[in-house]
Scaffold this motif. Structure first.
Motif, PDB file in Angstrom:
ATOM      1  N   CYS A  14       0.751  -1.039   0.002  1.00  0.00           N
ATOM      2  CA  CYS A  14       0.078   0.008  -0.175  1.00  0.00           C
ATOM      3  C   CYS A  14       0.786   1.377   0.111  1.00  0.00           C
ATOM      4  CB  CYS A  14      -1.042   0.057   1.271  1.00  0.00           C
ATOM      5  SG  CYS A  14      -0.156   0.299   2.908  1.00  0.00           S
ATOM      6  N   GLY A  15       2.029   1.358   0.477  1.00  0.00           N
ATOM      7  CA  GLY A  15       2.958   2.368   0.366  1.00  0.00           C
ATOM      8  C   GLY A  15       2.489   3.322   1.546  1.00  0.00           C
ATOM      9  N   ALA A  16       1.556   3.122   2.483  1.00  0.00           N
ATOM     10  CA  ALA A  16       1.318   4.113   3.636  1.00  0.00           C
ATOM     11  C   ALA A  16       2.479   4.484   4.480  1.00  0.00           C
ATOM     12  CB  ALA A  16       0.078   3.679   4.333  1.00  0.00           C
ATOM     13  N   CYS A  17       3.477   3.424   4.399  1.00  0.00           N
ATOM     14  CA  CYS A  17       4.629   3.583   5.395  1.00  0.00           C
ATOM     15  C   CYS A  17       5.985   4.042   4.662  1.00  0.00           C
ATOM     16  CB  CYS A  17       4.788   2.110   5.862  1.00  0.00           C
ATOM     17  SG  CYS A  17       5.539   0.933   4.291  1.00  0.00           S
ATOM     18  N   VAL A  18       5.685   4.856   3.754  1.00  0.00           N
ATOM     19  CA  VAL A  18       6.984   5.077   3.030  1.00  0.00           C
ATOM     20  C   VAL A  18       7.807   6.246   3.873  1.00  0.00           C
ATOM     21  CG1 VAL A  18       8.104   6.462   0.798  1.00  0.00           C
ATOM     22  CG2 VAL A  18       6.275   4.594   0.707  1.00  0.00           C
TER      23      VAL A  18
ATOM     24  N   GLU B  34      16.272   8.023  -0.052  1.00  0.00           N
ATOM     25  CA  GLU B  34      15.802   7.048  -1.085  1.00  0.00           C
ATOM     26  C   GLU B  34      14.367   6.881  -0.352  1.00  0.00           C
ATOM     27  OE1 GLU B  34      16.762   6.051  -4.093  1.00  0.00           O
ATOM     28  OE2 GLU B  34      18.604   7.049  -4.000  1.00  0.00           O
ATOM     29  N   SER B  35      13.389   6.733  -1.235  1.00  0.00           N
ATOM     30  CA  SER B  35      11.990   6.327  -0.393  1.00  0.00           C
ATOM     31  C   SER B  35      11.879   4.768  -0.125  1.00  0.00           C
ATOM     32  CB  SER B  35      10.886   6.891  -1.243  1.00  0.00           C
ATOM     33  OG  SER B  35      10.965   6.282  -2.711  1.00  0.00           O
ATOM     34  N   VAL B  36      11.544   4.329   0.923  1.00  0.00           N
ATOM     35  CA  VAL B  36      11.497   2.896   1.253  1.00  0.00           C
ATOM     36  C   VAL B  36      10.167   2.835   1.953  1.00  0.00           C
ATOM     37  CG1 VAL B  36      12.698   1.389   3.071  1.00  0.00           C
ATOM     38  CG2 VAL B  36      14.069   3.102   1.679  1.00  0.00           C
ATOM     39  N   LYS B  37       9.766   1.390   1.885  1.00  0.00           N
ATOM     40  CA  LYS B  37       8.470   0.809   2.577  1.00  0.00           C
ATOM     41  C   LYS B  37       9.038   0.596   3.957  1.00  0.00           C
ATOM     42  CE  LYS B  37       5.671   0.034  -1.262  1.00  0.00           C
ATOM     43  NZ  LYS B  37       4.741  -0.666  -1.906  1.00  0.00           N
ATOM     44  N   SER B  38       8.900   1.387   4.877  1.00  0.00           N
ATOM     45  CA  SER B  38       9.431   1.173   6.286  1.00  0.00           C
ATOM     46  C   SER B  38       8.793  -0.057   6.917  1.00  0.00           C
ATOM     47  CB  SER B  38       9.204   2.170   7.229  1.00  0.00           C
ATOM     48  OG  SER B  38       7.975   2.676   7.288  1.00  0.00           O
ATOM     49  N   CYS B  39       7.794  -0.645   6.155  1.00  0.00           N
ATOM     50  CA  CYS B  39       7.408  -2.147   6.779  1.00  0.00           C
ATOM     51  C   CYS B  39       8.142  -3.202   6.243  1.00  0.00           C
ATOM     52  CB  CYS B  39       6.066  -2.245   6.509  1.00  0.00           C
ATOM     53  SG  CYS B  39       5.420  -2.507   4.746  1.00  0.00           S
ATOM     54  N   THR B  40       8.956  -2.981   5.190  1.00  0.00           N
ATOM     55  CA  THR B  40       9.861  -3.825   4.687  1.00  0.00           C
ATOM     56  C   THR B  40      11.120  -3.824   5.055  1.00  0.00           C
ATOM     57  OG1 THR B  40      10.229  -2.569   2.776  1.00  0.00           O
ATOM     58  CG2 THR B  40       8.288  -3.914   2.436  1.00  0.00           C
ATOM     59  N   MET B  41      11.650  -3.149   6.132  1.00  0.00           N
ATOM     60  CA  MET B  41      12.966  -2.782   6.424  1.00  0.00           C
ATOM     61  C   MET B  41      12.805  -3.084   7.865  1.00  0.00           C
ATOM     62  SD  MET B  41      15.053   0.420   5.532  1.00  0.00           S
ATOM     63  CE  MET B  41      17.022   0.276   5.774  1.00  0.00           C
ATOM     64  N   LEU B  42      13.890  -3.799   8.450  1.00  0.00           N
ATOM     65  CA  LEU B  42      14.040  -3.779   9.888  1.00  0.00           C
ATOM     66  C   LEU B  42      14.616  -2.522  10.716  1.00  0.00           C
ATOM     67  CD1 LEU B  42      15.503  -7.710   9.830  1.00  0.00           C
ATOM     68  CD2 LEU B  42      13.038  -7.015  10.503  1.00  0.00           C
ATOM     69  N   ALA B  43      14.239  -2.327  11.882  1.00  0.00           N
ATOM     70  CA  ALA B  43      14.995  -1.090  12.299  1.00  0.00           C
ATOM     71  C   ALA B  43      16.772  -1.379  12.404  1.00  0.00           C
ATOM     72  CB  ALA B  43      14.477  -0.989  13.803  1.00  0.00           C
ATOM     73  N   VAL B  44      16.896  -2.623  12.713  1.00  0.00           N
ATOM     74  CA  VAL B  44      18.198  -2.899  12.713  1.00  0.00           C
ATOM     75  C   VAL B  44      19.222  -2.635  11.333  1.00  0.00           C
ATOM     76  CG1 VAL B  44      18.395  -4.388  14.606  1.00  0.00           C
ATOM     77  CG2 VAL B  44      18.157  -5.247  12.265  1.00  0.00           C
ATOM     78  N   GLN B  45      18.447  -2.677  10.303  1.00  0.00           N
ATOM     79  CA  GLN B  45      18.995  -2.387   8.996  1.00  0.00           C
ATOM     80  C   GLN B  45      19.084  -0.689   8.846  1.00  0.00           C
ATOM     81  OE1 GLN B  45      16.026  -4.703   6.665  1.00  0.00           O
ATOM     82  NE2 GLN B  45      17.445  -5.420   5.806  1.00  0.00           N
ATOM     83  N   ALA B  46      18.620  -0.015   9.569  1.00  0.00           N
ATOM     84  CA  ALA B  46      18.617   1.443   9.306  1.00  0.00           C
ATOM     85  C   ALA B  46      19.457   1.960  10.305  1.00  0.00           C
ATOM     86  CB  ALA B  46      17.149   2.070   9.475  1.00  0.00           C
ATOM     87  N   ASP B  47      20.147   0.975  10.957  1.00  0.00           N
ATOM     88  CA  ASP B  47      21.309   1.684  11.934  1.00  0.00           C
ATOM     89  C   ASP B  47      22.285   2.440  11.212  1.00  0.00           C
ATOM     90  OD1 ASP B  47      22.336   1.574  14.636  1.00  0.00           O
ATOM     91  OD2 ASP B  47      23.824   0.147  14.138  1.00  0.00           O
ATOM     92  N   GLY B  48      22.616   3.623  11.911  1.00  0.00           N
ATOM     93  CA  GLY B  48      23.529   4.550  11.331  1.00  0.00           C
ATOM     94  C   GLY B  48      22.902   5.479  10.212  1.00  0.00           C
TER      95      GLY B  48
END
Ligand code: FES
Ligand code: FES
Length: 155
Positions: free
Chosen positions: A45-49, A55-69
């Motif tokens: 749905c992209g509500a979480c972008v 870069e635009s990212v669907k934040s429901c498809t990424m783990l918080a640990v992957q965004a470290d840093g």
């Protein structure tokens, strides 16, 4: 429990998360940034972008640990000094929102589109928005809003 640190809307944040915690959960539950919505459980749905390192990212498809840093921007980070971002203003002016549920993701996707292509035609806008679902507006006013913002942002 892993600890993650990142910059969110220009602010350094740190938190303890489970390894399976999604970035959207971290934003909403740990940081109370509830402008980023969850509208599906299928990454459609992209509500979480949000933006991760620009870069635009669907934040429901990424783990918080992957965004470290990483540098993360959410819809709450777009307005500056009490002024709406031109894209937010254009959505308002062109009636690009009704219930507003999809709007944060639409706006974040659209801002990324104009970063990559400042002058998209209607077909390019519609193609870019294929990952964003709106259940209210029929997309016409959203497309108009993005065209307006593109013109405004060129000055
Ligand atoms: S909540 Fe992320 S795509 Fe729907
Ligand atoms: S404005 Fe309601 S889902 Fe898009």
């Amino acid at each position: 429990m892993p600890s993650v640190s990142m910059t969110v809307n220009g602010r350094a944040v740190t938190g303890d998360v489970e390894s399976r915690t999604l970035l959207v959960q971290f934003l909403r539950e740990n940081l109370s940034l509830t402008g980023t919505h969850v509208g599906c459980d299928t990454s459609q749905c992209g509500a979480c972008v949000v933006h991760v390192n620009g870069e635009s990212v669907k934040s429901c498809t990424m783990l918080a640990v992957q965004a470290d840093g990483a540098e993360v921007t959410t819809i709450e980070g777009l307005a500056k000094d009490g002024e709406l971002h031109p894209m937010q203003e254009a959505f308002r002016e062109n009636h690009g929102l009704q219930c507003g549920f999809c709007t944060p993701g639409m706006v974040m996707s659209a801002v990324d589109l104009l970063q990559k292509n400042p002058n998209p035609d209607e077909g390019e806008i519609r193609e870019w928005l294929e990952g964003n679902i709106c259940r209210c507006t029929g997309y016409h006013n959203i497309v108009k809003a993005i065209q307006t913002a593109a013109a405004d942002m060129k000055g």
